[in-house]
Design a protein around this motif. Structure first.
Motif, PDB file in Angstrom:
ATOM      1  N   UNK A 109       0.830  -1.433   0.010  1.00  0.00           N
ATOM      2  CA  UNK A 109      -0.115  -0.149  -0.030  1.00  0.00           C
ATOM      3  C   UNK A 109       1.032   1.412   0.170  1.00  0.00           C
ATOM      4  N   UNK A 110       1.835   1.295   0.747  1.00  0.00           N
ATOM      5  CA  UNK A 110       2.823   2.362   0.930  1.00  0.00           C
ATOM      6  C   UNK A 110       3.490   2.671  -0.455  1.00  0.00           C
ATOM      7  N   UNK A 111       3.839   1.570  -1.174  1.00  0.00           N
ATOM      8  CA  UNK A 111       4.497   1.651  -2.451  1.00  0.00           C
ATOM      9  C   UNK A 111       3.685   2.133  -3.742  1.00  0.00           C
ATOM     10  N   UNK A 112       2.270   1.717  -3.349  1.00  0.00           N
ATOM     11  CA  UNK A 112       1.188   2.041  -4.550  1.00  0.00           C
ATOM     12  C   UNK A 112       1.197   3.720  -4.381  1.00  0.00           C
ATOM     13  N   UNK A 113       1.044   4.114  -2.926  1.00  0.00           N
ATOM     14  CA  UNK A 113       0.795   5.513  -2.978  1.00  0.00           C
ATOM     15  C   UNK A 113       1.818   6.288  -3.382  1.00  0.00           C
ATOM     16  N   UNK A 114       3.017   6.035  -3.057  1.00  0.00           N
ATOM     17  CA  UNK A 114       4.232   6.977  -3.344  1.00  0.00           C
ATOM     18  C   UNK A 114       4.437   6.701  -4.843  1.00  0.00           C
ATOM     19  N   UNK A 115       4.129   5.687  -5.498  1.00  0.00           N
ATOM     20  CA  UNK A 115       4.078   5.387  -7.230  1.00  0.00           C
ATOM     21  C   UNK A 115       3.102   6.289  -7.528  1.00  0.00           C
ATOM     22  N   UNK A 137       5.694  -1.345 -14.382  1.00  0.00           N
ATOM     23  CA  UNK A 137       6.702  -1.081 -13.398  1.00  0.00           C
ATOM     24  C   UNK A 137       6.135  -1.453 -11.801  1.00  0.00           C
ATOM     25  N   UNK A 138       4.701  -0.797 -11.834  1.00  0.00           N
ATOM     26  CA  UNK A 138       4.137  -0.887 -10.531  1.00  0.00           C
ATOM     27  C   UNK A 138       3.752  -2.757 -10.279  1.00  0.00           C
ATOM     28  N   UNK A 139       3.383  -2.937 -11.188  1.00  0.00           N
ATOM     29  CA  UNK A 139       2.791  -4.562 -11.060  1.00  0.00           C
ATOM     30  C   UNK A 139       4.087  -5.362 -10.927  1.00  0.00           C
ATOM     31  N   UNK A 140       4.992  -5.344 -11.566  1.00  0.00           N
ATOM     32  CA  UNK A 140       6.158  -6.064 -11.185  1.00  0.00           C
ATOM     33  C   UNK A 140       6.650  -5.797  -9.688  1.00  0.00           C
ATOM     34  N   UNK A 141       6.806  -4.630  -9.333  1.00  0.00           N
ATOM     35  CA  UNK A 141       7.226  -4.367  -7.854  1.00  0.00           C
ATOM     36  C   UNK A 141       6.372  -4.786  -7.014  1.00  0.00           C
ATOM     37  N   UNK A 142       4.979  -4.844  -7.216  1.00  0.00           N
ATOM     38  CA  UNK A 142       4.059  -5.379  -6.226  1.00  0.00           C
ATOM     39  C   UNK A 142       4.276  -6.940  -6.361  1.00  0.00           C
ATOM     40  N   UNK A 143       4.519  -7.576  -7.367  1.00  0.00           N
ATOM     41  CA  UNK A 143       4.495  -8.991  -7.529  1.00  0.00           C
ATOM     42  C   UNK A 143       5.754  -9.588  -6.620  1.00  0.00           C
ATOM     43  N   UNK A 144       6.658  -8.756  -6.523  1.00  0.00           N
ATOM     44  CA  UNK A 144       7.944  -8.923  -5.967  1.00  0.00           C
ATOM     45  C   UNK A 144       7.828  -8.645  -4.656  1.00  0.00           C
ATOM     46  N   UNK A 145       7.060  -7.733  -4.051  1.00  0.00           N
ATOM     47  CA  UNK A 145       6.768  -7.482  -2.633  1.00  0.00           C
ATOM     48  C   UNK A 145       6.070  -8.552  -2.135  1.00  0.00           C
TER      49      UNK A 145
END
Length: 76
Positions: A5-11, A41-49
């Protein structure tokens, strides 16, 4: 989950900061391409997280071009 959630808000905030420079009559293509890259990029990062295993894109390329390679090798 809080980290995602923190990542999505920042992105989303970063994308919102880029958005005004992409608005305009002649910049529609740049907006579309930029949006696709941001979403990818957001999808790849969320999958990684979330530790979701995704197959390599190289496998898709191999599946597509292997039959073509076999045909060409038979002709040579």
């Amino acid at each position: 989950m809080l980290l995602v959630l923190f990542f999505v808000v920042i992105a989303a905030a970063c994308f919102a900061m880029d958005l005004p420079s992409l608005k305009g009559k002649f910049k529609r293509r740049e907006l579309v391409v930029s949006s696709v890259f941001w979403i990818g990029g957001m999808a790849a990062t969320v999958c990684t997280l979330l530790k979701i295993q995704i197959p390599s894109p190289l496998l898709l390329i191999m599946i597509i071009y292997k039959p073509f390679n076999d045909i060409v090798s038979l002709l040579i």
